[in-house]
Design a protein around this motif. Sequence first.
Motif, short mmCIF file in Angstrom:
data_model
loop_
_atom_site.label_atom_id
_atom_site.label_comp_id
_atom_site.label_asym_id
_atom_site.label_seq_id
_atom_site.Cartn_x
_atom_site.Cartn_y
_atom_site.Cartn_z
N GLU A 189 23.89 -23.58 107.50
CA GLU A 189 24.10 -22.29 108.15
C GLU A 189 24.58 -22.46 109.59
OE1 GLU A 189 20.74 -19.70 107.51
OE2 GLU A 189 21.15 -19.61 105.34
N ALA A 190 24.11 -23.53 110.26
CA ALA A 190 24.59 -23.80 111.62
C ALA A 190 26.09 -24.09 111.61
CB ALA A 190 23.83 -24.97 112.21
N TYR A 193 28.10 -20.91 110.71
CA TYR A 193 28.12 -20.02 111.88
C TYR A 193 29.15 -20.51 112.90
CZ TYR A 193 26.48 -17.35 115.91
OH TYR A 193 26.42 -16.50 116.99
N LYS A 196 32.67 -19.82 111.68
CA LYS A 196 32.95 -18.38 111.69
C LYS A 196 33.16 -17.87 113.11
CE LYS A 196 33.23 -14.97 108.64
NZ LYS A 196 34.09 -15.05 107.45
N ALA A 197 32.49 -18.50 114.08
CA ALA A 197 32.64 -18.09 115.48
C ALA A 197 33.90 -18.68 116.12
CB ALA A 197 31.41 -18.54 116.26
N TYR A 287 28.43 -21.91 101.16
CA TYR A 287 28.82 -21.15 102.35
C TYR A 287 30.33 -21.11 102.54
CZ TYR A 287 23.88 -21.40 103.54
OH TYR A 287 22.52 -21.28 103.51
#
Length: 291
Positions: A189-190, A193, A196-197, A287
């Motif tokens: 998830e890190a 994220y 995605k950022a 993901y």
Amino acid sequence: MEPKRIAFIGTGVMGASIVRHFLAAGHGVTVYTRTKSKADPLIGEGAVWAESPEEAAREAKVVMTMVGYPSDVEDVYFGDQGILSGIRPGSVVCDLTTSSPQLAVRIAEETEKLGCGSVDAPVSGGDVGARNGTLSIMCGGTEEAFREVEPLFGLIGSNVIHHGQAGSGQHVKMSNQIAIATNMIGVCEALAYAVKAGLNPERVLESIATGAAGSWSLSNLAPRMLKGDFAPGFYVKHFLKDLRIALDEAKVMELPLPGVELAEQMYSDLSARGFGDDGTQSLYKLYTQFS
């Protein structure tokens, strides 16, 4: 250390590296695995082939096993031409498989009847740890049996700890797998994220891997995820087996483990999509490919 005759059952991703450490230290190693071709490189390096676990155990002072599932452990110890049919009094068996604590107790009880010792010794560190001889080895069994094999474990591990009676090593490994399971979700998830950022995920790793978020998975498996390298250091199908053992043990202890339940669901999804033979880092696919 005086050279020993070691029988090693199961020469997979990690087992082959472990055998090489024993050969390099001058020990004689007899090997058995279900598919002989997988052991051919080791035979070429000096290992001796056996036609069955029973035959491998017959002349061995120490018998080590590293197979896939508790059912495989049960078969190589208790099945036709199994280890317990060939082992001689005074020998020690060591199961390096991550397996059931109850099965470890059963093996210990049966080997004691035969005048032998038993150590349940699941390991952590994956293919890298096996190759580098830096595994963490979690041991259960009698003090006497542990001391007999401790010098051998020193050839393959950098953190070898005896935790108590038979089954203790397997319980410690469950704690290990529980910590990995929820940590792996966090690592995936890190990275998701960060991507995605709009960040450079490799540079993100440089910043967070040495801080409070640091972990073995973040340092060793996250770079593989970003490269699309999902080759197994540890198989999804075997990790899923471990999570289910942990959940079964927790149920007996009436201990809720919601994080492990989530991880089991996610790895079940991954396996159902056909990735059971990938490494555990392939959780990242949920993901990137299926989100």
